[in-house]
Design a protein around this motif. Sequence first.
Motif, mmCIF file in Angstrom:
data_model
loop_
_atom_site.group_PDB
_atom_site.id
_atom_site.type_symbol
_atom_site.label_atom_id
_atom_site.label_comp_id
_atom_site.label_asym_id
_atom_site.label_seq_id
_atom_site.Cartn_x
_atom_site.Cartn_y
_atom_site.Cartn_z
ATOM 1 N N CYS A 1 0.831 -1.215 0.000
ATOM 2 C CA CYS A 1 0.000 0.000 0.000
ATOM 3 C C CYS A 1 0.860 1.258 0.000
ATOM 4 O O CYS A 1 0.435 2.333 0.433
ATOM 5 C CB CYS A 1 -0.946 -0.012 1.199
ATOM 6 N N GLU A 2 2.066 1.109 -0.484
ATOM 7 C CA GLU A 2 2.976 2.254 -0.596
ATOM 8 C C GLU A 2 3.881 2.027 -1.793
ATOM 9 O O GLU A 2 4.327 0.909 -2.045
ATOM 10 C CB GLU A 2 3.813 2.384 0.683
ATOM 11 N N GLY A 3 4.142 3.073 -2.557
ATOM 12 C CA GLY A 3 5.064 2.944 -3.671
ATOM 13 C C GLY A 3 4.631 3.743 -4.883
ATOM 14 O O GLY A 3 3.694 4.550 -4.819
ATOM 15 N N LYS B 1 -1.854 11.913 4.474
ATOM 16 C CA LYS B 1 -1.693 13.324 4.140
ATOM 17 C C LYS B 1 -0.225 13.685 3.938
ATOM 18 O O LYS B 1 0.645 13.267 4.696
ATOM 19 C CB LYS B 1 -2.297 14.189 5.250
ATOM 20 N N ASN B 2 0.023 14.460 2.889
ATOM 21 C CA ASN B 2 1.369 14.963 2.560
ATOM 22 C C ASN B 2 2.378 13.833 2.311
ATOM 23 O O ASN B 2 3.581 14.004 2.543
ATOM 24 C CB ASN B 2 1.898 15.882 3.666
ATOM 25 N N SER B 3 1.889 12.693 1.843
ATOM 26 C CA SER B 3 2.799 11.567 1.591
ATOM 27 C C SER B 3 3.119 11.383 0.113
ATOM 28 O O SER B 3 4.043 10.663 -0.238
ATOM 29 C CB SER B 3 2.188 10.268 2.131
ATOM 30 N N THR B 4 2.350 12.048 -0.763
ATOM 31 C CA THR B 4 2.560 11.882 -2.196
ATOM 32 C C THR B 4 3.827 12.609 -2.634
ATOM 33 O O THR B 4 4.078 13.741 -2.229
ATOM 34 C CB THR B 4 1.362 12.420 -2.990
ATOM 35 N N ALA B 5 4.627 11.934 -3.438
ATOM 36 C CA ALA B 5 5.876 12.527 -3.917
ATOM 37 C C ALA B 5 6.072 12.193 -5.383
ATOM 38 O O ALA B 5 5.428 11.294 -5.935
ATOM 39 C CB ALA B 5 7.049 12.001 -3.091
ATOM 40 N N ARG C 1 4.256 9.363 -9.930
ATOM 41 C CA ARG C 1 3.754 9.520 -8.568
ATOM 42 C C ARG C 1 4.140 8.354 -7.665
ATOM 43 O O ARG C 1 4.085 7.201 -8.059
ATOM 44 C CB ARG C 1 2.233 9.646 -8.590
ATOM 45 N N LYS C 2 4.517 8.692 -6.450
ATOM 46 C CA LYS C 2 4.685 7.717 -5.385
ATOM 47 C C LYS C 2 3.734 8.106 -4.273
ATOM 48 O O LYS C 2 3.651 9.269 -3.887
ATOM 49 C CB LYS C 2 6.127 7.703 -4.870
#
Length: 353
Positions: A35-37, A74-78, A121-122
């Motif tokens: 659920c991350e990447g 929140k604020n995790s998208t990079a 996007r990550k």
Amino acid sequence: MWFLLLLLYTAHIEAVIAQSTSKNRLILKSGSNPCEGYIEIYHEGEWGHVGEKYWTENTDKVVCRSTHCGEPVKNSTAEIASRPDESVLLNDVSCTGNEDHLWKCIHPGFKVSTQRTGTQRKIKCSNNITLSLDGFKCAGAVKYSTDGGQNDSGYFCGETGWGQKEANLLCKNRNCGTSKDILNDWMVWEKFPQSKKMMINCSDLQKTDNLWQCVTGESRSCKKPASVICTGHDKLRLKGNASNVCSGRLEKEENGKWNPVKTINTNPDDWCKQMHCGTKVSHSEDDNGTQLTCSDNVTVLLMDGNKRSNCYGEVHIQRNGKSQAVCGTALTWTEKDAEVVCRELNCGSVSFK
């Protein structure tokens, strides 16, 4: 007549749309959990990226929902550098935040807008997925947790989508070798009926590295969990103490033969738990193998009515002083099982009356 033709045409279109939708998949790659990447999309046998044009927080919501990963953190998208070996399959995506899947948002179509920006996007979603087995480290029913393993959240369904490929991936992720067997009725899973069941489908997906990337949705009717016995699961027994089957020389089955275990590379508590014998009380190693005594005292008894019998009667298991009858039917209790009891009690061969 024209109405019937219109109805058949509409049904055909709906079937095509449904089939096409089922061939799309969104996954998150190279994160600490599935659920991350960074975002990859699968469409008609091809993997690729999703472009960033019109990307908003609503898009993040749909990505997390489409991957069954909860809500975006929140604020995790990079933004990270994109991989040059894969194309942009979907771009100009505009989402309201309520869509179930990213391809249900407004977009011009797959492979229509393929302009590269050099980045992709990550994202990090709220679920922290871990997979484990209900039973043993390398054998049991596949269960999942959405909070990193602190609490069990549910099971994978074993009725559809569960096969050798999926079982091998699970065993590999748990450092348990490969799949040896995928029978789903070799144990009773007490928590399964009341738990959530997730369906999986890994067919045609070659790049998945975690079974959660194969999840397609929740099942309300699943009756059997996905289960596996990996090659890394050892079949054990303690031999030499007829008065307590939870004490004796530790042996492991290898190629149909029982051999003594001379070196323990695992915590003895784990062996005792695997044999349903409690925890370790003592163990020692010598040239003859490993002597292990667990906390539970377990004995096989034969009862003739309310009296204990030497070599005749109903089979009971006495555990720490409490006795229970062994449940057996014509389908589950076989002559082979009876032979084991007679041999353990030094009562000769089986004689049915």
